[in-house]
Design an enzyme around this catalytic site. Sequence first.
Site, mmCIF file in Angstrom:
data_model
loop_
_atom_site.group_PDB
_atom_site.id
_atom_site.type_symbol
_atom_site.label_atom_id
_atom_site.label_comp_id
_atom_site.label_asym_id
_atom_site.label_seq_id
_atom_site.Cartn_x
_atom_site.Cartn_y
_atom_site.Cartn_z
ATOM 1 N N ARG A 60 -0.877 0.229 0.524
ATOM 2 C CA ARG A 60 -1.751 -0.715 -0.185
ATOM 3 C C ARG A 60 -1.503 -0.671 -1.690
ATOM 4 O O ARG A 60 -2.440 -0.862 -2.481
ATOM 5 C CB ARG A 60 -3.219 -0.439 0.112
ATOM 6 N N ARG A 99 -6.313 -4.344 -4.581
ATOM 7 C CA ARG A 99 -7.499 -4.609 -5.393
ATOM 8 C C ARG A 99 -7.662 -3.706 -6.606
ATOM 9 O O ARG A 99 -8.437 -4.017 -7.503
ATOM 10 C CB ARG A 99 -8.744 -4.490 -4.507
ATOM 11 N N ARG A 109 -6.244 -13.074 -6.816
ATOM 12 C CA ARG A 109 -7.167 -13.244 -5.692
ATOM 13 C C ARG A 109 -8.293 -14.213 -6.053
ATOM 14 O O ARG A 109 -8.715 -15.033 -5.226
ATOM 15 C CB ARG A 109 -7.757 -11.884 -5.302
ATOM 16 N N ASP A 155 -0.230 -8.834 6.645
ATOM 17 C CA ASP A 155 -1.302 -8.223 7.424
ATOM 18 C C ASP A 155 -0.767 -7.923 8.810
ATOM 19 O O ASP A 155 0.103 -8.632 9.323
ATOM 20 C CB ASP A 155 -2.507 -9.163 7.525
ATOM 21 N N TYR A 177 -8.279 -4.946 17.707
ATOM 22 C CA TYR A 177 -8.794 -6.077 16.937
ATOM 23 C C TYR A 177 -9.041 -7.286 17.833
ATOM 24 O O TYR A 177 -10.080 -7.959 17.746
ATOM 25 C CB TYR A 177 -7.811 -6.455 15.833
#
Length: 354
Positions: free
Chosen positions: A28, A32, A41, A78, A155
Amino acid sequence: MAVATQIPYLLRAARGEKLNRPPVWMMRQAGRYMKAYRELRDKYPSFRERSENVDLAVEISLQPFRAFQPDGVILFSDILTPLPGIGIPFDIVESKGPIIQPPIRTLEQIENLRPLEPEVSMPFIREILQILRREVGERATVLGFVGAPWTLAAYAIEGKSSKDYTVIKSMAFNEPTILHKFLSKLADAIAIYTCYQIESGAQVVQIFDSWAGQLSPQDYETFALPYQQRVISQVKAIHPDTPLILYIYGSAGILERMALSGVDIVSIDWTVDMAEARTRLGANIGVQGNIDPCALFGSKDFIRDRIIETIRKAGLRGHILNLGHGVLPTTPEENVAFFFETAKHADELLAGSA
């Protein structure tokens, strides 16, 4: 006379070469905690647009490379990206995560899934990886990544993120034949997708079976490991020289079983001592990770000491320095910069502390 192409540093480590320092990247690492990412974003709030628009995904993938010069640049994507290609739509909602509606619950739904054709359903992956290879050159290794069958099934069956996985485990324990059929179809699709990433430019591929750590060892052997092996054996049959990494969150109890998957490198979290992990995995398996992401909230002296300690325990052959999970969103960007800078001078630090 042909000029020899320099082999990127991380790729050399992934192939088992002994180096002066371990290569370094972060899971990652595009995300963020970076001001540049947050600004982008805010302009493009849809995660799927950011990850499936070629220009945006390339820009996001390269943000940490420009800022910190890691040894690995990973595709911004993803793990659910291939699912629409087999007939499972999904969305990603900010602060909620992935949503799959309707979830996969019946044999009929599974039988209606179609084989994956990446060039038809997600040609943007090829374009992104090709551009990254051109942009990065030999200065870093371009990494692809995929989700493993158990985690993708979790998922798809739960329909969203889960804390207890009661729906998929209920299927596993009550209707295992249905789940095995689904896992088999997912494994074959993921093998195709992994090969597609390699053929598009990925030099190393990391397989995330993030939620397999929620399984007991015997259930891991039944529902996760065989399908990891199914993916890896198919990929290795076509691309035997491309290193594969396996990551599972909460893997301390199943390290030895992970080594049976066929991967070249096991990426471990911080709940096991690195020296113990080396012993348990054996000499033929490389290691990655192990540093607690919260270490990046520590002092610079603490970060430096943790890097040196990890390298000493892991050794200099078949070791990739990384966190035991992704960079946390509130991590100070200057501490990430210090981590990379320190890691890239680890040979000097090791010599000085000998």
